[in-house]
Design an enzyme around this catalytic site. Structure first.
Site, PDB file in Angstrom:
ATOM      1  N   CYS A  18      -8.185  -3.282  -5.277  1.00 35.98           N
ATOM      2  CA  CYS A  18      -8.110  -1.256  -6.419  1.00 35.98           C
ATOM      3  C   CYS A  18      -7.665  -2.633  -7.790  1.00 35.98           C
ATOM      4  O   CYS A  18      -7.506  -2.172  -8.975  1.00 35.98           O
ATOM      5  CB  CYS A  18      -6.413  -1.345  -5.397  1.00 35.98           C
ATOM      6  SG  CYS A  18      -7.324  -0.260  -4.048  1.00 35.98           S
ATOM      7  N   CYS A  28      -4.350  -3.352  -1.681  1.00 37.79           N
ATOM      8  CA  CYS A  28      -5.390  -3.953  -2.187  1.00 37.79           C
ATOM      9  C   CYS A  28      -6.360  -4.703  -3.397  1.00 37.79           C
ATOM     10  O   CYS A  28      -6.371  -4.447  -4.290  1.00 37.79           O
ATOM     11  CB  CYS A  28      -6.376  -2.548  -2.060  1.00 37.79           C
ATOM     12  SG  CYS A  28      -7.813  -1.832  -2.902  1.00 37.79           S
TER      13      CYS A  28
END
Lengths: 122, 494
Positions: free
Chosen positions: A45, A42
């Site tokens: 993230c 991700c």
């Protein structure tokens, strides 16, 4: 006493850990799994984590910071995964104060001002 | 003398307050908004868009019962939002009953859990409070949870809940402090009665309830409480829904009466006593007739006062800067640019004299005001033909003149009223009332039969009214309305 960090992976481990700290302020950061090199699938993230970590010193005393890896990309994309269903998460990264409606989602986690506000205010 | 606390980046010398605060040469902020409700937040966020340095001061003085809430003002916390959600809860109860006629089978009796509903509603409100905090911080608007009051020209004092005081100065101010429920001023009112400020977060089911008042707040609350299965009585001093079309108001009252709400007309409470403590306890209410000497008594678990709201303008130091208020009502008179008699002080929202007390009006006024101040705009807020909806069990949507006001303004011979009862298709199968839903339009004969009043009583009245409000703004005439083909089968085709 300061604050402490717990690292967990998956929904059951998250819930068990949160319940074991019942009564203390609990903050949680949910991110996608990391590969062998420690990089998450991700990208948001990857951006958010250092911003959040830099603000951790603002956590109130006695709080618990749970760093939770939710699973791989396929698991996350499933609209019925437990995080979506039970915790009502809509995206990763999500940073929240457990048991309250206070949370920051995706790009909101990139803003240290907002992270600090989440950690420090009622 | 008192020394002012200044922001670190402001090199101004400390000021001395000797009863007369001198006007500072430069200000801490371009704009300070006192009140973080619908009007205040809209204005603050708009000003931030133009890169102005803005501060919002919001503080909720707890109710006599101790209730308080977060950022967002009345609408979000103790008004429109929780009201509509609880109204929906009541409608769903009705829908469950209707559903049996449509073939749904469930053997269990259907009951309502007050705590489950209240927790869900409060959770949602909490997420809204948080989202406003994020929005303000994100737009670099400084927010303090502190009580703001003027102490001198261009200067406010902000006191937080710990009693810590700080002084701030600004070039301009917007007062958006809103209102709070009025109490009766009788023995026992503050100790034992609740208001709408307490109802939506009440941590126990109110039980058998007496609602005092006949405002839309009173009727909406009485309506949903009855819809949730509670025993509800409404005590009315004189008429229902003062200021609204009275024919429509009476129809609403009749419907509520036929659907389980008791009314006590022409009485006012004179005393409230506690018979039993508890959550809820038992209260005894003594009331006197407004037309004679008759005294009556009644016992209720909860007494909800909804007799009006008073502006929060008496304790914000307006006298220190010379802002005029209407001494009797507390409202602030402003010109058509929301400016008070003090040129750098403006006001928006429920506290304005002669303006509608509605969230969308406050938001619109706040935004347009700020655009005029900082973006060179000239548009003023249009307070004419603002649509509204009362969410009583039978919903009432309206836009424009009531029949009485139209007759008064234009003369009975110059207006034409077209009306119709209707039976929503969804009500036919479950055999619900076939003669209660009602719509009327009031037209000005001398102006091409222009539609100057629109009133509808029926399900989803708000949704129906919104579109017609836009049409009325465009100058809808009866002929245009007639030539618009209806959608079938919906209530709005009437």
């Amino acid at each position: 006493m300061g604050w402490e960090e717990m690292q967990v992976r998956g929904y059951s481990e998250f819930v068990r850990t949160a319940q074991s700290y019942h009564g203390r302020p609990i903050f949680a950061l949910f991110c996608g799994d990391k590969d062998a090199e420690g990089r998450s699938w991700c990208p948001d993230c990857v951006t958010a984590e250092p911003v959040v970590r830099k603000e951790l010193h603002n956590l109130p005393d006695e709080s618990v910071f749970i760093y939770c890896l939710v699973g791989d990309r396929a698991y996350w994309k499933d609209p019925n995964n437990e995080f979506r269903r039970n915790l009502k998460l809509t995206g990763v990264p999500t940073l929240l104060k457990y048991g309250t409606p206070q949370k920051l989602v995706e790009e909101e986690c990139f803003k240290s001002e907002l992270v600090r506000m989440l950690f420090t205010e009622d | 003398s008192v020394q002012a606390h200044k922001e670190e980046d402001n090199p101004q010398k400390t000021m001395e307050v000797n009863g007369l605060t001198p006007v500072p040469d430069s200000y801490d902020y371009d704009l300070i908004v006192i009140g973080g409700g619908s009007g205040g937040l809209a204005a603050a966020k708009e000003a931030a868009k133009y890169e102005k340095k803005v501060m919002v001061l919001d503080f909720v003085t707890p109710t006599p019962q101790g209730s308080s809430w977060g950022l967002g003002g009345t609408c979000v916390n103790v008004g429109c939002i929780p009201k509509k959600l609880m109204h929906q809860a009541a409608l769903l109860g009705q829908a469950l009953q209707d559903s049996r006629k449509f073939g749904w089978q469930f053997t269990e009796e259907v009951k309502h859990n007050w705590m489950t509903m209240t927790e869900s509603v409060q959770n949602y409100i909490g997420s809204l409070n948080w989202s406003y905090r994020v929005a303000l911080r994100d737009k670099k608007v400084t927010y303090e949870n502190a009580y703001g009051e003027f102490v001198g020209p261009h200067t406010v004092k902000a006191t937080n809940k710990k009693g810590v005081e700080k002084l701030y100065t600004a070039e301009r101010f917007i007062i958006a402090t809103g209102e709070r429920p009025r109490y009766l001023g009788i023995p026992g009112d503050k100790e034992y009665c609740i208001s709408s400020d307490d109802l939506f977060s009440l941590p126990y089911c109110p039980g058998r309830t007496l609602v005092v008042g006949a405002s839309y707040v009173a009727l909406e609350c009485a309506g949903f409480l009855a819809g949730l299965g509670l025993d509800v009585t409404v005590m009315v001093r004189s008429i229902l829904l003062r200021g609204f079309d009275q024919d429509m108001a009476n129809r609403i009252g009749e419907y509520m009466k036929e659907h389980g709400v008791s009314f006590i007309r022409e009485f006012v409470p004179i005393k409230v006593e506690q018979i039993e403590e508890g959550t809820p306890g038992v209260l005894k209410v003594t009331a006197k007739s407004t037309t004679g000497d008759q005294i009556i008594e009644g016992e209720y678990n909860t007494v909800l006062l909804a007799i009006g709201r008073d502006p929060c303008t008496r304790k914000v130091g307006l006298d220190k800067v010379g802002v005029n208020i209407n001494e009797r009502t507390g409202k602030i008179p402003v010109n058509d640019e929301e400016q008070t008699n003090v040129p750098y002080v403006y006001a928006v929202g429920d506290i304005l004299q002669g303006k509608l007390e509605l969230t969308p009006v406050a938001i619109q006024a706040g935004r347009l005001l700020v655009q005029r101040l900082y973006a060179g705009a000239t548009t003023k807020c249009d307070y004419v033909n603002v649509p509204t909806t009362v969410f009583t069990p039978l919903e009432y949507g309206a836009c424009g003149y009531s029949e009485e006001t139209a007759v008064e303004k234009f003369g009975e011979e110059n207006i034409e009223v077209y009306h119709s009862h209707f039976w929503p298709l969804e009500w036919t199968v479950p055999s619900r009332d076939n003669n209660k839903c009602y719509a009327k339009i009031i037209c000005n004969i001398q102006d091409n039969e222009r539609v100057i009043g629109f009133h509808v009583l029926g399900p989803n009245a708000g949704e129906v009214t919104q579109g017609f409000a836009a049409a009325i703004k465009c100058g809808l005439t009866k002929e245009q309305l007639d030539s618009t083909v209806g959608i079938h089968p919906v209530c709005a085709e009437v």
